[in-house]
Structures are given as structure tokens and as C-alpha cells.
Design an enzyme around this catalytic site. Structure first.
Site, mmCIF file in Angstrom:
data_model
loop_
_atom_site.group_PDB
_atom_site.id
_atom_site.type_symbol
_atom_site.label_atom_id
_atom_site.label_comp_id
_atom_site.label_asym_id
_atom_site.label_seq_id
_atom_site.Cartn_x
_atom_site.Cartn_y
_atom_site.Cartn_z
ATOM 1 N N LYS A 77 1.202 -1.065 0.055
ATOM 2 C CA LYS A 77 0.415 -0.049 0.128
ATOM 3 C C LYS A 77 1.068 0.861 0.099
ATOM 4 O O LYS A 77 1.902 1.179 0.933
ATOM 5 C CB LYS A 77 -0.809 -0.044 1.533
ATOM 6 C CG LYS A 77 -1.483 0.483 1.365
ATOM 7 C CD LYS A 77 -2.914 1.228 2.353
ATOM 8 C CE LYS A 77 -3.292 1.980 3.117
ATOM 9 N NZ LYS A 77 -4.999 2.048 3.938
ATOM 10 N N SER A 152 -9.965 1.995 3.138
ATOM 11 C CA SER A 152 -8.847 2.472 1.996
ATOM 12 C C SER A 152 -8.092 1.665 0.622
ATOM 13 O O SER A 152 -7.619 1.933 0.227
ATOM 14 C CB SER A 152 -7.877 3.269 2.974
ATOM 15 O OG SER A 152 -6.994 2.780 3.656
ATOM 16 N N SER A 176 -9.542 -0.933 6.629
ATOM 17 C CA SER A 176 -9.135 -0.452 5.416
ATOM 18 C C SER A 176 -8.462 -1.810 5.058
ATOM 19 O O SER A 176 -8.297 -1.483 3.626
ATOM 20 C CB SER A 176 -8.160 0.811 5.506
ATOM 21 O OG SER A 176 -8.842 1.794 5.246
HETATM 22 N N1 GLN Z 1 -13.053 3.813 6.284
HETATM 23 C C1 GLN Z 1 -12.359 3.868 7.362
HETATM 24 C C2 GLN Z 1 -11.606 5.685 7.733
HETATM 25 O O1 GLN Z 1 -12.071 6.473 6.778
HETATM 26 C C3 GLN Z 1 -10.912 3.403 7.509
HETATM 27 C C4 GLN Z 1 -9.496 3.666 7.925
HETATM 28 C C5 GLN Z 1 -8.200 2.639 7.329
HETATM 29 O O2 GLN Z 1 -8.260 1.696 7.776
HETATM 30 N N2 GLN Z 1 -7.239 3.580 6.875
HETATM 31 O O3 GLN Z 1 -11.223 6.418 8.533
#
Ligand code: GLN
Length: 476
Positions: A77, A152, A176
Site C-alpha cells: 500500500k 482504503s 481498511s
Molecule cells: N474507512 C475508515 C476511515 O476512513 C478506515 C480507514 C483505515 O482503516 N485506514 O477512517
């Protein structure tokens, strides 16, 4: 089967038996990356680097020095730093940033001989649940290209699901890893907070950030965790407990296990009925194995999203301060004074969602509002954690849907901030409590979209979580 379709275990054996070389494996992955370029899963592909590493891996294998990951192509990532390879976090403010170091987990994986193919698209700095908040464009779900891959870590999920990489290393702050794994039909583990080093991950919410693996099978996840986990002098929050041999403990009988089914995860209004039905059937199938299913309650679940979206932006707003256009990354050319450098660099270098979080967080932390928002949210976070502590006195693991619905339309929630935040409803609570949680693919909807089941465990009980996940994966 094409080489790029192999699981980690299969690829390892193939290399061991000299049925294929790392150069062949890597070429097959690079070819697939090119063929599937329209899915937009990668921000940077490092072809030359990958070919060099693959050649080196083949030499090591020829010398009889093969380790578990030697010669296996993987991706990372882009919100995780990789030495000498551009790492943008999907933010234009880091468009030209080339780290001088590897994140600890990436370093461990590369030292094991894995071959780095490139860096995956993501919501900028991990802020999002659909990969649409990336400054490098949205990612498409390979099961239906009109749908999001989740976020994400959407690029990481797609790189594995569409057979571009054998596995991917990603970050999970509040879902994410698990939610994109569910949307794309692969396995993904959020480790317990403190199990894997966070050093080298671009900090989002430091009290919740974790780095974990995404792969085609739970078995592959177990192997990756053996390499990734452990204490790190660069991350004071890592724990000293020894790292179990996860892959050797996978096959234990689940008979006699007590599995909790939290009712709040099945009563949500607006939940997709097909998803619910698939998950319920899967859970029901455990009964025939002599498993004891216990309905439990986590009464503070309904507060998880409001609490998460106060605490995470608060930590975000503080962490984002480092992107100032001065120390590294992109600096606007138009600035005539210091204030201009900050504001203009951030204006062009950060997307709307990041700016929104900086504003929400700054507000929640400011004098006069701190007690009403931040402190209160911290107190409720404790209540959410205690809910889990209490049920884990009674059961070994919890099983839930990972997401209340399968992958949604690209563009479907992008402009509806609350709807996007609510997508995290089942993945947020375990993150707030620091618990390990796994997505395992268990079925598909009538329209062919993957459905994922989440296994949540006690802190540091990755073994329990992986065992139950592995059972679902191999039971048919
Ligand atoms: N959807 C969550 C957020 O926007 C998850 C983000 C993550 O785990 N990096 O904060």
C-alpha cells in the site's frame, strides 16, 4: 493455472521443486499488472527493481538458501514507506517523496527474499472506505468494474484479487484491510494493536493504525504474520510476546470452541438481506462441527462510528501537521511567505477528505470543545472495549459480517460523507478496542459480488482468529 494465480504456499512449493523460477513468476505478475492497468490498483510499478530482485531470488534458491518468501512477488500500500521507491500515500503533497528506509514489516518481508512489484493505490493517507478519495483516481473492483473495491486499501485488495500480486501489505486503522478484502473476495488480517510494527506507515490515527497482510488464503496470511510480527525498537507500542508459529497451528479442530454471535451486527437497519443470509448460513454450518454458538451482546456498538469519527480525525489532524511543504514532499512555487507555503502546498497537495478531517479534528480538540467531544469519545471508547472484554470471558472468538453490504457503485457514496463513514459500522469497533480481526471470503451474492465474514478475537489471539478463518476456508 497461470503462475500469477498461485497462492503463496503454491508459489513457494513451485519454486522449491524448480517447477518455475522467480523471474517467471514475477514476469507473469508484471504482465497481469499491465493487462489490468485500467483497474488502477497501482500508483507506482517498479518493474526494473522487481526483475533484479527476482534474479537474485533465483540465485539464492539455486544455492539452497530458499526461505518462505524467497522469490514471491508482492505489493505494498502506498501509505507505507519503501526504501528508494516512491511512496505517495496517494497524496499529491508526497508526489515526489522517495523514502530512505523501509517500514519495518516491509524490511522483514524483503529480507525474506520477497520481490517488490510496486505500490498500491489507496484513499489518500488511508482516509476512506471506497478508494475514491485517492488523488490518483479511483480503483475498480475486478468482480464488477462499476463497483468500488472498498477502502482504503482498495489497490492492495485488487492487486491480490486480480492476480497481479501474490500478496499485499496494507494498513488497517478502522477497517481498511478487512472491508476491501470482503469487497474483493480475499483474506485480510488486521493484527492486534502492538503485534506488528507501525514504523514506516504514514501515521493516520496512531492509537489505532496497524499494518497487516492481504492474501488469497488464510493459510498465506498465517505464514506472512510469522514473518511480519514481533517487537520493534522503532515502535514503542509493539509487544514483547513471542510470535507463534501461526501456520503450524491452523489445522486445530474447532470442535468445542465457543463462538459468539453479537446480535447488534445482525440488527442493523438497511443491511443487505442477501449478505445477512449468507453470513447466517455460514455461521449455522459451524453447529455440525460441535461448536457452541452463543448469542452475545455488545451494547455500545451503535456508538462506534460517532466515536471513531471524532477520535480518528483528532489524531489525523495532529498527524497531518508534518505535511507542511517544507520538510519533504511537494512545495508550491507560488508562495511569497511562510504562511503561503503551508496553505498553498496543502491546498493543492491534499484532497477534500483529508482537509475535512483536519477541520473536524482541530475542532474536537480545541479548548472548550475538547471535553464535550474528544474526552467524551475516549470514555465511550473504553465502554466499547469493555463490551468486548466482557464477552471474551464467555466465548473464544466472535463471528460477524465484515460489511453490511457488498461492494457499492463507484460514485454511489463519494459525496455523501455520512454514508461513507457508516460503511465502517462492523469494522470500526474491533479497531477501537485494539483487537485482531480477519476477513475471510465465504460466498457471493446473486450478482457475483463477494461476501466476507469477520472473525474477531481476544487481544493477541491471532491464532484463534486464524484457526476459525481457516476452517471456513477449507470446510467445503
Ligand atoms: N474507512 C475508515 C476511515 O476512513 C478506515 C480507514 C483505515 O482503516 N485506514 O477512517
Amino acid at each position: 493455472m497461470n503462475l500469477n494465480e498461485l497462492t503463496l504456499v503454491q508459489a513457494h512449493k513451485g519454486l522449491q521443486k524448480k517447477e518455475c523460477s522467480s523471474v517467471e513468476l514475477t514476469k507473469a505478475c508484471l504482465k497481469q499488472i499491465k493487462e489490468k492497468a485500467h483497474l488502477n490498483a497501482f500508483i507506482t510499478v517498479c518493474e526494473e527493481n522487481a526483475m533484479q530482485e527476482a534474479k537474485k531470488a533465483d540465485e539464492l534458491i539455486a544455492e539452497g538458501k530458499q526461505q518462505l518468501l524467497t522469490g514471491i512477488p508482492f505489493s505494498v500500500k502506498d501509505a507505507i514507506c519503501t526504501k528508494d521507491i516512491r511512496s505517495t500515500g496517494a497524496a499529491k503533497i508526497l508526489d515526489n517523496y522517495v523514502p530512505s528506509f523501509d517500514a519495518t514489516v516491509v524490511k522483514k518481508i524483503r529480507e525474506h527474499g520477497a520481490v517488490l512489484l510496486g505500490k498500491n493505490n489507496t484513499d489518500t493517507f488511508g482516509h476512506g472506505a471506497s478508494n475514491e478519495h485517492s488523488m490518483y483516481g479511483p480503483v475498480k473492483n475486478p468482480h464488477d468494474e462499476t463497483k468500488v473495491p472498498g477502502g482504503s486499501s482498495g489497490g492492495s485488495a485488487v492487486s491480490v484479487a486480480a492476480n497481479m500480486a501474490v500478496f499485499s501489505i496494507a494498513e488497517d486503522t478502522g477497517g481498511s484491510i478487512r472491508q476491501p478484502a470482503a469487497f474483493c473476495g480475499i483474506a485480510g488480517l488486521r493484527p492486534s494493536y502492538g503485534r506488528n510494527s507501525r514504523y514506516g506507515a504514514m501515521a493516520m490515527a496512531s492509537s489505532m493504525d496497524t499494518i497487516g497482510p492481504m492474501a488469497k488464503t488464510v493459510e498465506d496470511i498465517a505464514i506472512l504474520m510469522e514473518v511480519m510480527a514481533g517487537q520493534d525498537e522503532h515502535d514503542a507500542t509493539t509487544v514483547s510476546q513471542s510470535v507463534p508459529k501461526y501456520s503450524e497451528l491452523l489445522d486445530q479442530d474447532i470442535k468445542g470452541k465457543k463462538i459468539g454471535v453479537p446480535k447488534e451486527y445482525f440488527e442493523l437497519e438497511g443491511m443487505d438481506s442477501e449478505t445477512k443470509q449468507i453470513i447466517e448460513q455460514q455461521i449455522d454450518s459451524m453447529k455440525s462441527q460441535g461448536v457452541k454458538l452463543v448469542e452475545v451482546s455488545l451494547p455500545h456498538t451503535k456508538y462506534a462510528i460517532p466515536v471513531y469519527y471524532i477520535l480518528v480525525p483528532s489524531e489525523d489532524s495532529s498527524n497531518m501537521g508534518r505535511y507542511d511543504g517544507i520538510r519533504y514532499g511537494v512545495r508550491t512555487e507560488e508562495a511569497s511567505n511562510l504562511f503561503d507555503i503551508y496553505t498553498k502546498s496543502r491546498t493543492v497537495g491534499m484532497p477534500e477528505e483529508v482537509k475535512r478531517r483536519i477541520m473536524i479534528g482541530t475542532y474536537a480538540l480545541s479548548a472548550g470543545y475538547y471535553d464535550a467531544y474528544y474526552r467524551k469519545a475516549q470514555k465511550v471508547r473504553t465502554l466499547i472495549r469493555r463490551d468486548f472484554d466482557r464477552v471474551f470471558e464467555q466465548v473464544d472468538v466472535l463471528v460477524t459480517p465484515t460489511s453490511p453490504f457488498p461492494a457499492f457503485d463507484i460514485g454511489g457514496k463519494k459525496d455523501d460523507v455520512l454514508a461513507m463513514y457508516l460503511a465502517d459500522v462492523f469494522v470500526g469497533p474491533a479497531a477501537l478496542a485494539g483487537l485482531p480481526a480477519l476477513n475471510v471470503p465465504v460466498g457471493k451474492t446473486s450478482t457475483g459480488l463477494p461476501v466476507g465474514l469477520q472473525v474477531i478475537g481476544r487481544r493477541l489471539d491471532e491464532v484463534g482468529v486464524l484457526q476459525v478463518g481457516h476452517w471456513f476456508e477449507t470446510k467445503q
